[in-house]
Design a protein around this motif. Structure first.
Motif, PDB file in Angstrom:
ATOM      1  N   PRO A  64       0.848  -1.195   0.000  1.00  0.00           N
ATOM      2  CA  PRO A  64       0.000   0.000   0.000  1.00  0.00           C
ATOM      3  C   PRO A  64       0.883   1.245   0.000  1.00  0.00           C
ATOM      4  O   PRO A  64       1.895   1.305   0.709  1.00  0.00           O
ATOM      5  CB  PRO A  64      -0.773  -0.127   1.314  1.00  0.00           C
ATOM      6  N   VAL A  65       0.522   2.207  -0.833  1.00  0.00           N
ATOM      7  CA  VAL A  65       1.184   3.513  -0.845  1.00  0.00           C
ATOM      8  C   VAL A  65       0.106   4.569  -1.032  1.00  0.00           C
ATOM      9  O   VAL A  65      -1.057   4.249  -1.267  1.00  0.00           O
ATOM     10  CB  VAL A  65       2.247   3.627  -1.973  1.00  0.00           C
ATOM     11  N   LEU A  66       0.521   5.798  -0.953  1.00  0.00           N
ATOM     12  CA  LEU A  66      -0.356   6.922  -1.291  1.00  0.00           C
ATOM     13  C   LEU A  66       0.235   7.600  -2.517  1.00  0.00           C
ATOM     14  O   LEU A  66       1.404   7.985  -2.514  1.00  0.00           O
ATOM     15  CB  LEU A  66      -0.455   7.901  -0.124  1.00  0.00           C
ATOM     16  N   ALA A  67      -0.553   7.728  -3.562  1.00  0.00           N
ATOM     17  CA  ALA A  67      -0.139   8.427  -4.775  1.00  0.00           C
ATOM     18  C   ALA A  67      -0.929   9.726  -4.815  1.00  0.00           C
ATOM     19  O   ALA A  67      -2.151   9.700  -4.976  1.00  0.00           O
ATOM     20  CB  ALA A  67      -0.401   7.591  -6.015  1.00  0.00           C
ATOM     21  N   GLY A  68      -0.235  10.835  -4.604  1.00  0.00           N
ATOM     22  CA  GLY A  68      -0.942  12.105  -4.534  1.00  0.00           C
ATOM     23  C   GLY A  68      -1.994  12.102  -3.446  1.00  0.00           C
ATOM     24  O   GLY A  68      -3.032  12.745  -3.562  1.00  0.00           O
ATOM     25  N   LEU A  80       1.204  -0.570  -4.919  1.00  0.00           N
ATOM     26  CA  LEU A  80       2.495  -0.577  -5.596  1.00  0.00           C
ATOM     27  C   LEU A  80       2.819  -2.033  -5.905  1.00  0.00           C
ATOM     28  O   LEU A  80       3.001  -2.838  -4.994  1.00  0.00           O
ATOM     29  CB  LEU A  80       3.573   0.044  -4.707  1.00  0.00           C
ATOM     30  N   LEU A  81       2.838  -2.381  -7.186  1.00  0.00           N
ATOM     31  CA  LEU A  81       3.139  -3.740  -7.607  1.00  0.00           C
ATOM     32  C   LEU A  81       4.651  -3.915  -7.630  1.00  0.00           C
ATOM     33  O   LEU A  81       5.367  -3.117  -8.204  1.00  0.00           O
ATOM     34  CB  LEU A  81       2.586  -3.990  -9.010  1.00  0.00           C
ATOM     35  N   GLY A  93       0.872  14.018  -7.916  1.00  0.00           N
ATOM     36  CA  GLY A  93       1.709  14.355  -6.776  1.00  0.00           C
ATOM     37  C   GLY A  93       2.646  13.230  -6.407  1.00  0.00           C
ATOM     38  O   GLY A  93       2.765  12.226  -7.109  1.00  0.00           O
ATOM     39  N   PRO A  94       3.304  13.380  -5.280  1.00  0.00           N
ATOM     40  CA  PRO A  94       4.304  12.391  -4.884  1.00  0.00           C
ATOM     41  C   PRO A  94       3.689  11.084  -4.392  1.00  0.00           C
ATOM     42  O   PRO A  94       2.584  11.055  -3.860  1.00  0.00           O
ATOM     43  CB  PRO A  94       5.058  13.092  -3.742  1.00  0.00           C
ATOM     44  N   VAL A  95       4.443  10.015  -4.587  1.00  0.00           N
ATOM     45  CA  VAL A  95       4.095   8.719  -4.016  1.00  0.00           C
ATOM     46  C   VAL A  95       4.796   8.646  -2.676  1.00  0.00           C
ATOM     47  O   VAL A  95       6.002   8.861  -2.576  1.00  0.00           O
ATOM     48  CB  VAL A  95       4.529   7.555  -4.924  1.00  0.00           C
ATOM     49  N   ARG A 112       4.910   6.789   1.483  1.00  0.00           N
ATOM     50  CA  ARG A 112       4.642   5.589   2.289  1.00  0.00           C
ATOM     51  C   ARG A 112       3.240   5.650   2.858  1.00  0.00           C
ATOM     52  O   ARG A 112       2.724   6.718   3.145  1.00  0.00           O
ATOM     53  CB  ARG A 112       5.624   5.516   3.451  1.00  0.00           C
ATOM     54  N   PHE A 113       2.662   4.475   3.033  1.00  0.00           N
ATOM     55  CA  PHE A 113       1.396   4.385   3.735  1.00  0.00           C
ATOM     56  C   PHE A 113       1.665   3.745   5.079  1.00  0.00           C
ATOM     57  O   PHE A 113       2.185   2.629   5.139  1.00  0.00           O
ATOM     58  CB  PHE A 113       0.367   3.564   2.966  1.00  0.00           C
ATOM     59  N   ASP A 114       1.337   4.431   6.118  1.00  0.00           N
ATOM     60  CA  ASP A 114       1.502   3.902   7.471  1.00  0.00           C
ATOM     61  C   ASP A 114       0.127   3.773   8.091  1.00  0.00           C
ATOM     62  O   ASP A 114      -0.595   4.752   8.219  1.00  0.00           O
ATOM     63  CB  ASP A 114       2.381   4.818   8.310  1.00  0.00           C
ATOM     64  N   GLY A 115      -0.236   2.580   8.461  1.00  0.00           N
ATOM     65  CA  GLY A 115      -1.539   2.369   9.081  1.00  0.00           C
ATOM     66  C   GLY A 115      -2.200   1.131   8.530  1.00  0.00           C
ATOM     67  O   GLY A 115      -1.588   0.290   7.900  1.00  0.00           O
ATOM     68  N   VAL A 116      -3.486   1.015   8.728  1.00  0.00           N
ATOM     69  CA  VAL A 116      -4.261  -0.107   8.236  1.00  0.00           C
ATOM     70  C   VAL A 116      -4.381   0.026   6.723  1.00  0.00           C
ATOM     71  O   VAL A 116      -4.573   1.117   6.201  1.00  0.00           O
ATOM     72  CB  VAL A 116      -5.661  -0.116   8.888  1.00  0.00           C
ATOM     73  N   HIS A 117      -4.259  -1.100   6.036  1.00  0.00           N
ATOM     74  CA  HIS A 117      -4.304  -1.051   4.582  1.00  0.00           C
ATOM     75  C   HIS A 117      -5.618  -0.455   4.102  1.00  0.00           C
ATOM     76  O   HIS A 117      -6.695  -0.957   4.445  1.00  0.00           O
ATOM     77  CB  HIS A 117      -4.158  -2.436   3.987  1.00  0.00           C
ATOM     78  N   PRO A 118      -5.535   0.616   3.301  1.00  0.00           N
ATOM     79  CA  PRO A 118      -6.764   1.156   2.708  1.00  0.00           C
ATOM     80  C   PRO A 118      -7.193   0.257   1.561  1.00  0.00           C
ATOM     81  O   PRO A 118      -6.394  -0.477   1.019  1.00  0.00           O
ATOM     82  CB  PRO A 118      -6.305   2.515   2.184  1.00  0.00           C
ATOM     83  N   VAL A 119      -8.441   0.295   1.216  1.00  0.00           N
ATOM     84  CA  VAL A 119      -8.883  -0.450   0.059  1.00  0.00           C
ATOM     85  C   VAL A 119      -9.269   0.492  -1.057  1.00  0.00           C
ATOM     86  O   VAL A 119      -8.865   0.340  -2.178  1.00  0.00           O
ATOM     87  CB  VAL A 119     -10.040  -1.415   0.393  1.00  0.00           C
ATOM     88  N   GLN A 120     -10.023   1.502  -0.765  1.00  0.00           N
ATOM     89  CA  GLN A 120     -10.426   2.422  -1.811  1.00  0.00           C
ATOM     90  C   GLN A 120     -10.665   3.789  -1.218  1.00  0.00           C
ATOM     91  O   GLN A 120     -10.714   3.963  -0.015  1.00  0.00           O
ATOM     92  CB  GLN A 120     -11.651   1.912  -2.546  1.00  0.00           C
ATOM     93  N   ASP A 121     -10.822   4.755  -2.125  1.00  0.00           N
ATOM     94  CA  ASP A 121     -11.047   6.154  -1.694  1.00  0.00           C
ATOM     95  C   ASP A 121     -12.301   6.295  -0.876  1.00  0.00           C
ATOM     96  O   ASP A 121     -13.216   5.577  -0.967  1.00  0.00           O
ATOM     97  CB  ASP A 121     -11.142   7.073  -2.909  1.00  0.00           C
TER      98      ASP A 121
END
Length: 169
Positions: free
Chosen positions: A65-69, A75-76, A156-158, A160-169
């Protein structure tokens, strides 16, 4: 014949050895690894491909899991196929299987850093406006939508995602 299955904790050492074989031990110095360091992969999407006879590990794939913008994104990578199994379609089978599973799980978008000629067959295309940590070549930042217009308005920037895995917006 290979059997694709969800990665188990017992697979970890073999997968790391496969990644070292395919990408060299220096792979962890790549910018994408900074996004993965200390973050658990998405377990239901990490797969192995083992030979039906003997259990030989022919391939593996992981997602993070990451955050893109700021948007939850998968992230594969890495995806690797043992040199003795290359050319048999195993990498493609792992990618197709896991993209379908990611879509079924409600993920909207996937990105990777890779070769467009290879990944375009799975729907990946160059992402303009998505910034991987340097020194990533922007031409190698690719994405695919698992939901309609999932990349629309995302830039925007990619990070790190820290926390519980998000699934969707």
């Amino acid at each position: 014949m290979y059997r694709i299955a969800i990665e188990t904790p017992e697979d970890a050492w073999e997968i790391e050895a496969l990644y070292d074989l395919c990408f060299a031990p220096g792979r962890t110095a790549l910018s994408s690894y900074r996004l993965r360091d200390g973050v658990d992969p998405v377990p239901d999407l990490c797969r192995t491909a083992r030979a039906a006879e003997g259990g030989f590990l022919g391939g593996a794939i992981r997602y993070w899991p990451v955050l893109a913008g700021g948007a939850p994104t998968l992230l594969l990578g890495p995806v690797a196929v043992h040199p003795t199994a290359q050319g048999e379609g195993l990498g493609g089978a792992l990618i197709r299987d896991t993209l379908a599973a990611a879509e079924a799980a409600g993920w909207a978008r996937v990105l990777l850093v890779g070769d467009r000629p290879y990944y375009s067959r799975f729907g990946f295309d160059r992402l303009d406006g998505i910034e991987m940590p340097p020194p990533t070549n922007p031409d190698r930042v690719l994405g695919v939508e698992l939901a309609a217009d999932a990349w629309q308005g995302v830039s925007g920037p990619v990070t790190r995602f820290d926390g519980v895995h998000p699934v969707q917006d």
